[in-house]
Design an enzyme around this catalytic site. Structure first.
Site, short mmCIF file in Angstrom:
data_model
loop_
_atom_site.label_atom_id
_atom_site.label_comp_id
_atom_site.label_asym_id
_atom_site.label_seq_id
_atom_site.Cartn_x
_atom_site.Cartn_y
_atom_site.Cartn_z
N CYS A 191 -3.61 -0.04 -0.81
CA CYS A 191 -4.93 0.29 -0.26
C CYS A 191 -6.02 0.34 -1.33
O CYS A 191 -7.18 0.06 -1.05
CB CYS A 191 -4.88 1.60 0.51
SG CYS A 191 -4.25 3.01 -0.44
N HIS A 195 -4.76 7.66 0.94
CA HIS A 195 -5.23 6.34 1.34
C HIS A 195 -6.67 6.12 0.89
O HIS A 195 -7.50 7.03 0.97
CB HIS A 195 -5.14 6.22 2.86
CG HIS A 195 -5.45 4.86 3.40
ND1 HIS A 195 -4.77 3.73 3.03
CD2 HIS A 195 -6.40 4.45 4.29
CE1 HIS A 195 -5.26 2.69 3.67
NE2 HIS A 195 -6.25 3.10 4.44
#
Length: 241
Positions: A96, A170
């Site tokens: 990510c 994330h």
């Protein structure tokens, strides 16, 4: 679309993101900076401005996952139909950080990237004429070329987890599109999230955009108490040297 491979997650570290961004083609006149507040005028004043893009690192709590799935079910699957923004479906596990960086670089004005380096080739191959799957394969090939693990995954101030580790954090990005709309870009969602028109179409300083500040604050306010402080923000702005 399943993950093609697993990589070592990047640390939320402006130096790592700047080094990788410059290798890909970001102008040396720009770099990433830590953001310590989105609301304190004194702390914001320390940031070199204007801010062209923002990256948020946040915890993947059960509450957030429920929110993500519920809101994505209300939208049709994205087909790269918006010519005003480049969005990339994440197919690299723990990748990510790379996708958040690419969401910034591929949507910056062209004069902020060096035209003969990697990112210009990537951007030239994005857009409505390419499918989501085609752009995913493009990024997978890019990751192999830059060797993310060997060159960036093990850098940082903390011990890097294994590539296959279950990481509960994330990265996502916030940027302005060609249509002067503000976008939240997350490769785990089912497309770009349009936050609405920028407050002033002539203003290129995203740190002043209340819609972005409100969306980040929404994530902070709706996490569980144990994770209230597990957020980190970086912004791309003028280099200090």
């Amino acid at each position: 679309m399943s993950d093609s491979k697993l990589v070592i997650p990047l640390e939320s570290n402006p130096q790592i993101f700047s080094d990788l961004a410059h290798k890909l083609g970001l102008s040396p006149l720009l770099q990433f900076h830590d953001v310590y507040s989105l609301t304190d005028p004194d702390l914001i004043a320390f940031l070199p401005q204007p801010i062209s893009g923002i990256i948020l690192l946040f915890p993947l709590t059960p509450g957030y996952e429920s929110y993500r799935k519920e809101t994505d079910q209300q939208k049709r699957v994205y087909d790269n139909s918006n010519p005003n923004i480049n969005w990339l479906k994440q197919t690299i596990g723990n990748g990510c950080g790379l996708y958040a960086l690419l969401h910034i670089l591929t949507n910056l004005p062209s004069d902020l990237n060096i035209s003969n380096l990697i990112i210009s080739d990537i951007t030239a191959n994005l857009g409505p004429n390419k499918s989501v799957q085609e752009t995913s394969l493009l990024i997978e090939d890019l990751e192999r070329r830059i060797q993310l693990d060997e060159n960036y995954g093990s850098q940082g101030q903390t011990e890097a987890p294994e590539a296959g580790a279950n990481v509960e954090f994330h990265f996502i990005s916030f940027i302005k599109g060609k249509d002067n709309h503000l976008y939240e870009l997350d490769g785990r969602r089912n497309g770009p999230i349009d936050l609405g028109t920028a407050s002033d179409v002539t203003n290129e300083n995203l740190i002043q955009e209340q819609k972005i500040v409100d969306k980040i604050q929404f994530y902070i306010d709706n996490t569980d108490e144990a994770n209230k402080n597990n957020f980190a923000i970086m912004a791309i702005g003028p280099a200090l040297d």
